[in-house]
Design an enzyme around this catalytic site. Structure first.
Site, PDB file in Angstrom:
ATOM      1  N   CYS A 253      23.691 -77.925 -11.286  1.00  0.00           N
ATOM      2  CA  CYS A 253      24.081 -76.636 -10.705  1.00  0.00           C
ATOM      3  C   CYS A 253      25.194 -76.761  -9.682  1.00  0.00           C
ATOM      4  O   CYS A 253      26.040 -75.888  -9.578  1.00  0.00           O
ATOM      5  CB  CYS A 253      22.859 -75.949 -10.096  1.00  0.00           C
ATOM      6  SG  CYS A 253      22.053 -76.864  -8.771  1.00  0.00           S
TER       7      CYS A 253
ATOM      8  N   MET B  42      20.656 -63.397  -7.360  1.00  0.00           N
ATOM      9  CA  MET B  42      21.581 -63.250  -8.481  1.00  0.00           C
ATOM     10  C   MET B  42      22.587 -64.392  -8.511  1.00  0.00           C
ATOM     11  O   MET B  42      23.054 -64.852  -7.474  1.00  0.00           O
ATOM     12  CB  MET B  42      22.291 -61.905  -8.407  1.00  0.00           C
ATOM     13  CG  MET B  42      21.334 -60.723  -8.508  1.00  0.00           C
ATOM     14  SD  MET B  42      22.161 -59.131  -8.588  1.00  0.00           S
ATOM     15  CE  MET B  42      23.007 -59.266 -10.173  1.00  0.00           C
ATOM     16  N   SER B  43      22.907 -64.820  -9.730  1.00  0.00           N
ATOM     17  CA  SER B  43      23.797 -65.967  -9.932  1.00  0.00           C
ATOM     18  C   SER B  43      25.110 -65.596 -10.596  1.00  0.00           C
ATOM     19  O   SER B  43      26.033 -66.406 -10.633  1.00  0.00           O
ATOM     20  CB  SER B  43      23.091 -67.009 -10.801  1.00  0.00           C
ATOM     21  OG  SER B  43      22.849 -66.472 -12.096  1.00  0.00           O
TER      22      SER B  43
ATOM     23  N   CYS C 181      16.130 -78.248  -6.231  1.00  0.00           N
ATOM     24  CA  CYS C 181      16.867 -77.103  -5.704  1.00  0.00           C
ATOM     25  C   CYS C 181      15.952 -75.885  -5.597  1.00  0.00           C
ATOM     26  O   CYS C 181      15.989 -75.150  -4.608  1.00  0.00           O
ATOM     27  CB  CYS C 181      18.068 -76.788  -6.590  1.00  0.00           C
ATOM     28  SG  CYS C 181      19.017 -75.329  -6.070  1.00  0.00           S
TER      29      CYS C 181
ATOM     30  N   ASP D  94      20.854 -63.208 -17.062  1.00  0.00           N
ATOM     31  CA  ASP D  94      19.414 -63.159 -16.794  1.00  0.00           C
ATOM     32  C   ASP D  94      19.109 -62.497 -15.460  1.00  0.00           C
ATOM     33  O   ASP D  94      18.290 -61.571 -15.369  1.00  0.00           O
ATOM     34  CB  ASP D  94      18.812 -64.565 -16.841  1.00  0.00           C
ATOM     35  CG  ASP D  94      18.889 -65.183 -18.230  1.00  0.00           C
ATOM     36  OD1 ASP D  94      18.865 -64.427 -19.207  1.00  0.00           O
ATOM     37  OD2 ASP D  94      18.986 -66.420 -18.324  1.00  0.00           O
TER      38      ASP D  94
ATOM     39  N   GLY E  61      24.974 -64.622 -13.817  1.00  0.00           N
ATOM     40  CA  GLY E  61      24.614 -64.697 -15.228  1.00  0.00           C
ATOM     41  C   GLY E  61      23.878 -63.455 -15.697  1.00  0.00           C
ATOM     42  O   GLY E  61      23.480 -62.594 -14.909  1.00  0.00           O
TER      43      GLY E  61
END
Length: 453
Positions: free
Chosen positions: A244, A48-49, A141, A53, A51
């Protein structure tokens, strides 16, 4: 036309047969061999970031009977620049991740991969920028960190490595063969406007085998609607942009100047040889982009960078603003189209990484080559091409038509229809014939100043 399509189908069938013949068992873990989807009770970790999505990907997985947890990957140590973590991008992202996981009632942990990111992605990229090329850090990445170092450190309560889910817009399919077990294939998702297989093209087959892409069948608007329906606070959070590790609010050139010393040199009009200005480093310019030269009557685009002389070459493009009425009559069709030096049809890739490393298309060695499609930047439509191997093991990609703004350092990704085969960094570009490029330019319509400004 039908005859041509039949020949293409024959070549495609031959390729699939040859690929199946090369099947190897040395992919993934023994526990995952023969396992194509998670089963009840399997450990699944979602990356998970912060965001929408990845949050919706986690939401969808809560509907399944998995042993589900989440992980947040920290890639950049802001203390290197400021001496403090306060106010940095990752801290806000981490707060968002924790808030979503609390809402979904799933455990979450943070893994600090800033050292791995520095050593495997950032330092190699710095060397490339210093050489004047434009690396795609997001592709590397995914290979080195998300599907590399992170996979190695995913939390697990058993000896079987967990499945790994992400919020990427991509699909994992499986090959079919009467003689060999299925192998994972990276394919394009339902929402091809958000297709992220370009960024995933460098991952290994073993990493792909463990991957899950819950958003593969969903368009972006539906993802946001699901987030709103389930009251996720980040449902309308804007998509992240930019590199990023810089963060979406950072200015990339300013950021990079803290690591690479200024190295000024001339900006020269490649057509006239006239010096038009000075630059402060080749890394600030990418082939095909606007040169940002002030006071020019026409928009100038970067056509070439010369490391030995530290020179940026530019060529005229379309008008950046409406010229005075007195000069309107001087506008010609050739003034309103992209310069021919911005086009190329031959892409050189000395090191190409196939996702199926033991199943290289045999047509590469033939005189006719391997027919495929190529993307040389994100969010372009794949274009038809012929691919041949070089004696040193690299690839030469011949596009059917000249392509605009192909930049060394960027990544060339090959497709067979919707199937992503792998990728490699572009070392240089050439043109097979000037006549071919000229024919392409003759088909380019003039662009009005309003449309280009």
């Amino acid at each position: 036309m039908i005859r041509g399509l039949s020949a293409l189908n024959v070549r495609s069938c031959a390729l699939k047969r040859s690929i199946n013949a090369y099947y190897s068992r040395n992919y993934g873990t023994a526990e995952h061999q023969g396992r194509y989807e998670p089963k009840k009770g399997d450990e699944v970790v979602v990356g998970m970031s912060g965001g929408v999505d990845s949050s919706v990907a986690a939401l969808l997985l809560t509907k399944e009977d998995y042993d589900l947890s989440a992980v947040f990957m920290r890639n950049w140590d802001t203390r290197d620049e400021s001496g403090t973590d306060k106010g940095c991008e990752w801290e806000k992202d981490w707060e968002d991740v924790q808030r979503v996981c609390k809402k979904l009632d799933i455990p979450v942990s943070m893994i600090d991969l800033s050292k791995e990111y520095w050593n495997r992605v950032f330092e190699p990229s710095l060397r490339q920028w210093e050489l004047g090329v434009s690396p795609n850090t997001d592709v590397w990445c995914n290979k080195e960190i998300k599907f590399g170092a992170l996979l190695e450190r995913l939390p697990s309560s058993s000896k079987v490595p967990p499945w790994f889910a992400t919020g990427h817009y991509a699909r994992k399919s499986w090959s079919s063969s009467e003689h060999h077990p299925p192998r994972p294939q990276l394919t394009r998702p339902a929402d091809q406007h958000k297709d992220q297989t370009y960024y995933l093209s460098s991952i290994s087959e073993s990493g792909l085998r463990r991957a899950l892409f819950p958003l593969s069948d969903l368009p972006k608007p539906e993802v946001r609607e699901l987030a709103r329906k389930h009251d996720l606070h980040n449902a309308d959070r804007p998509d992240s942009v930019g590199i990023c590790f810089v963060g979406e609010k950072a200015k990339f050139r300013t950021f990079l100047s803290g690591y690479i010393p200024s190295n000024s040199g001339p900006i020269i009009d490649q057509v006239t040889g006239k010096v038009l200005g000075q630059h402060d480093g080749l890394w600030n310019y990418t082939i095909g982009e606007r040169s940002r030269l002030a006071g020019m009557p026409v928009r100038m685009s970067v056509s070439r960078k010369d490391l030995e002389t530290n020179t940026v070459y530019v060529v005229p493009g379309t008008y950046a603003a409406l010229p005075p009425l007195s000069s309107i009559k001087q506008l010609t069709r050739s003034s309103c189209r992209k310069h021919e030096t911005l086009f190329t049809d031959v892409i050189h890739v000395p090191e190409f990484s196939w996702i199926w490393k033991d199943a290289v298309p045999p047509e590469l060695q033939s005189s006719t080559g391997f027919r495929a499609q190529v993307m040389h930047r994100y969010r372009m439509s794949p274009v038809p091409c012929t691919v041949k191997s070089t004696p040193s093991g690299g690839l030469v990609i011949q596009c059917d038509e000249p392509e605009h703004a192909v930049a060394p350092g960027q990544v060339a990704v090959l497709y067979d229809g919707n199937w992503c085969l792998g990728c490699g960094p572009i070392s240089q570009t050439t043109r097979s014939t000037i006549a071919t490029a000229s024919r392409e330019l003759d088909q380019v319509e003039g662009v009005t100043p309003e449309a280009e400004a």
